[in-house]
Design a protein around this motif. Sequence first.
Motif, PDB file in Angstrom:
ATOM      1  N   UNK A  21     -10.959   2.950 -13.289  1.00 10.32           N
ATOM      2  CA  UNK A  21     -12.045   3.628 -12.589  1.00 10.32           C
ATOM      3  C   UNK A  21     -13.358   2.888 -12.803  1.00 10.32           C
ATOM      4  N   UNK A  22     -13.492   2.293 -13.976  1.00 10.06           N
ATOM      5  CA  UNK A  22     -14.720   1.589 -14.318  1.00 10.06           C
ATOM      6  C   UNK A  22     -14.730   0.170 -13.744  1.00 10.06           C
ATOM      7  N   UNK A  23     -13.621  -0.223 -13.097  1.00  8.35           N
ATOM      8  CA  UNK A  23     -13.575  -1.551 -12.482  1.00  8.35           C
ATOM      9  C   UNK A  23     -13.365  -2.672 -13.468  1.00  8.35           C
ATOM     10  N   UNK A  73      -7.753  -4.191 -12.695  1.00  4.33           N
ATOM     11  CA  UNK A  73      -7.341  -3.856 -11.328  1.00  4.33           C
ATOM     12  C   UNK A  73      -6.088  -3.000 -11.334  1.00  4.33           C
ATOM     13  N   UNK A  74      -5.977  -2.052 -10.412  1.00  2.00           N
ATOM     14  CA  UNK A  74      -4.717  -1.325 -10.312  1.00  2.00           C
ATOM     15  C   UNK A  74      -3.605  -2.234  -9.797  1.00  2.00           C
ATOM     16  N   UNK A  75      -2.344  -1.970 -10.185  1.00  2.19           N
ATOM     17  CA  UNK A  75      -1.224  -2.733  -9.652  1.00  2.19           C
ATOM     18  C   UNK A  75      -0.711  -2.120  -8.358  1.00  2.19           C
ATOM     19  N   UNK A  76      -0.937  -0.815  -8.219  1.00  3.09           N
ATOM     20  CA  UNK A  76      -0.579  -0.129  -6.969  1.00  3.09           C
ATOM     21  C   UNK A  76      -1.658   0.896  -6.699  1.00  3.09           C
ATOM     22  N   UNK A  77      -1.786   1.269  -5.440  1.00  7.89           N
ATOM     23  CA  UNK A  77      -2.704   2.345  -5.096  1.00  7.89           C
ATOM     24  C   UNK A  77      -4.119   1.880  -4.847  1.00  7.89           C
ATOM     25  N   UNK A  78      -5.022   2.852  -4.753  1.00  2.28           N
ATOM     26  CA  UNK A  78      -6.387   2.535  -4.347  1.00  2.28           C
ATOM     27  C   UNK A  78      -7.349   3.505  -5.019  1.00  2.28           C
ATOM     28  N   UNK A  79      -8.454   2.966  -5.495  1.00  2.00           N
ATOM     29  CA  UNK A  79      -9.494   3.810  -6.081  1.00  2.00           C
ATOM     30  C   UNK A  79     -10.749   3.577  -5.279  1.00  2.00           C
ATOM     31  N   UNK A  80     -11.382   4.658  -4.826  1.00  2.00           N
ATOM     32  CA  UNK A  80     -12.661   4.432  -4.176  1.00  2.00           C
ATOM     33  C   UNK A  80     -13.690   5.375  -4.770  1.00  2.00           C
ATOM     34  N   UNK A  81     -14.841   4.809  -5.031  1.00  2.00           N
ATOM     35  CA  UNK A  81     -15.906   5.583  -5.656  1.00  2.00           C
ATOM     36  C   UNK A  81     -17.192   5.367  -4.911  1.00  2.00           C
ATOM     37  N   UNK A  82     -18.005   6.405  -4.837  1.00  2.00           N
ATOM     38  CA  UNK A  82     -19.263   6.272  -4.110  1.00  2.00           C
ATOM     39  C   UNK A  82     -20.430   6.454  -5.060  1.00  2.00           C
TER      40      UNK A  82
END
Lengths: 396, 300
Positions: A82-84, A87-96
Motif C-alpha cells: 500500500x505504501x508503494x 510491487x504486488x505480484x497479482x492484483x491492483x492497488x489504487x490510492x487517491x
Amino acid sequence: MSDVLIKVDNVSKKFCRDLKKSLWYGVKDVAGEITGWGDSKDELRPGEFWSVNDVSFELKRGECLGLIGPNGAGKSTLLKMLNGLIKPDKGRISMRGRVGALIELGAGFNPILTGRENIYVNGAVLGLTKEEIGRKFDEIVEFAEIEEFLDTPVQNYSSGMKVRLGFAVAARLEPDVLLIDEVLAVGDIGFRSKCYSKIADLVKRSAVIFVSHQMPQVAKLCDKVIVQRQGLTKFLGKTHEGIQLYNNMFGEQETKTAGTGEAKIHNIKIKSGAETDIFKYNDSFHVKFDLEVNSDYETYIISLGIMGQDGSLIAQCHSKYNNTVFKNDGRKNKITLVIEKLMLNPGTYYLNIIVFDEGNNKHLLWIYAAKEFIVKGDFFGGCPIQLDAAWRMEAI
Amino acid sequence: MRHDSQLTLDTDSDREIGEELPETVYSPESQLLNPRRLLGRMFGDLKACRFLAWRLFVRNMAAQHRQTVLGYLWLLLIPVVQTLVWVFLNSQKIINVGVTDIPYPAFVLTGTLLWQGFAEALQSPIQRVQESKAMLTKIHFPHEAILLAAMGQVMVNFGIRLVLMFAVYLWFGVPLTTSILLAPLGILAMMAFGMMISLLLMPLAMLYGDVQRMLVVAVSIWFFVTPVIYPAPDGGLAALVTKLNPVTPLLVTTRQWLTGGDLTHLGGFIFVVVATLILSIFGWIVYRLAMPHLVERIGS
C-alpha cells in the motif's frame, strides 16, 4: 464523485523464506522488470509461498480499517505494498491523494546530529516541504516535549524522547491516506494518550489503515477490521466480530495438573443458572467441584484464578482473603464458589484452581486451565476487568 | 465502533473534501510498458526530491566529520600523504615515471585528486543506498534524493580539495591558462562516469555483498592502469591497457585542461562522455525499476 480513497483488488504477493533463493529470485525479477522476459508472476517458484493471498477491500475518507492477525499473516507485506515500497505480484492497488505512513518513527535520524537538524531531515524524508516544516517547527518541538534538548545530539536522547520526536514530526503530515503500523506501543502514558488523540484527529479526515496487536486500541479506532491469517483474509467486517475471531486464533491453554497430589478435585462445573461455558457481562458465575484433601492437613486454602488467553492471571478469589476457613475432615466435600457478577471484557478465559496448605505456600494441587469459558459482548474495553459502577451527576 | 468518548470525533476538517486528488496505482506490470509515464515520473520525482536531497546532503556533510578532531582537514590529509609517497618513491628512483609537463608533485596531486573524485563517485551511491536500507524498507520517498545527496557530497569534497591543488600550483609556479575554464566539464564527466557504473551495479550490489568487496579490489587495480601518477605511456602493453581504459581520456584531458597542456585524448574523451550520458539515463531507469524488488529482498 465517490470518496473511496483506497481500493485494493485481488492483491497477492509471494515471499521466499530461503535467503539464497530469495536473492537469486530478486536478480531474476529485476532482470524481468527491465527486459520484460521474467518468470511468471502468477506461479510460485520452489521455496515460495503466498504471503498475501487475494486480498480485496475499499476504504473511504473518515473510515478506519483495522488490520489484525497473528505474526506472519502478511500484514506488514500488505502495508508495504500500500505504501508503494514493493510491487504486488497479482492484483491492483489504487490510492487517491497524499499517502502518509506512521511506520518507522524517526526514519533518517542521524544519531550524531541534533534534534533540530533531525527534524528537518525526518520531515523531508516523510515528504513535508520546507515551508511546511518551517511553519510547524514550533508545534513539533512542543508536541515532542524536547525544548531543552533541541540542540543536543539525538544519540543522547532517551528512547522515549526519540519516539516522541519521531511521532511529532510524522503527525504533522496531513495525508488523505494514513497507514499506521504498531508504532504506539512505546512511550509513557501521557505521550501515548496524546498520540491517540492525534490519531483520532487524523482519522477524521483520512482513510486509515491501522495494524496492531492491541485489540482495545483496534476496537477504539476502527470501524471495521480485516483478519488475516497466513496471507488469507479470514474475515472482513464489524470490529467486535473480527476481534473475537482473532482472539480465538490464539493459544488454547491446555489443562495441566501439578502439586504434591495430596488433594484431589473431581467434577468441576461452571454455571450461570444452568451449566454453561458462555457468559455475558455481569452474569452470575458459579464454580462447583468435589474436593478431597489428605487428612494430614487440618485446614487448607483454595485459590481460584481467572487467566486470559495468553495465560496471564487477571483476577483471583482467595479463600483466606475472603475469610473462609476450610476445616479438613479427610473426606470428599463439595465446594461452591459464587461470583455475583462476572465483570470481564469479551474474550476467552481459563480457570486456575490451586489448593494450598494452611501456610499458603505448599501446592497440594494445582490445576492449570481447569475450565475454559467465553464472555461475549460487543464492548471492548482497554482492561480485562470492567467493574460495574454506578454513575451519578448532580447540579452543584 | 468507537467507544472512547474522550476523543473528539466531530468532523471539522480544514481541508476541502471533494477536490480532485491525484491517483496512485500499484500493479505487477513492468513500468517499461508505459515509457512516457515512466519518464514523466522520473523527472517529476527528480524535481520533487530537491528539498529532501538537500536535507540528506546537509545531514551527510554535517555528520561526515562531526565526531573527529581534524574535521575537514581529513579531506586534504589523505591526498597530501598519497602525493608525498609518490613524490618520495619517484625522487628516490624506486619508480620512474618519466618526464611530466609540470613539476611532478603538482602532476601527481592533480592526478590523485581527479582519481579520488572518480572513485568516490563510483563508490558513494552504492554506499549511501546501502546505508539507507532502513529508510528504503519503511518509507516511501523519491529514491533519487539519495543519489543527488551522494553526488553533492562528492562534489563538495572535491571542491574543498581543489583549494589545496591551486595552492600547490602557485607554489610550483604552474601557469594558469584559460583552458582551465573547461576543466569543470572534465571533472563532471569523470564523476558522471563513476556514478553511471555505480547505478548499473546497484541491483547486484544491493543483493550480494560480493559486489562491494570486488569493487574495492577493482578500484585499487584500476588506479594503477590509469595514468594517474604517470603520464599516458606511448608504447608497449601499458599503452594498450591505458588506451582501452575509459577513465584514461577523461583524466588525461581534464588534467591537460587544468595545467594547460596539449590535448592528446580529446576524441576518446568525447566518445566516453556521450556513452556516459546514454548509459546514465539507462542506469537511472534500472535503479528505479529495480528498487521495489531490492526492497522486497533486503527485508527490514
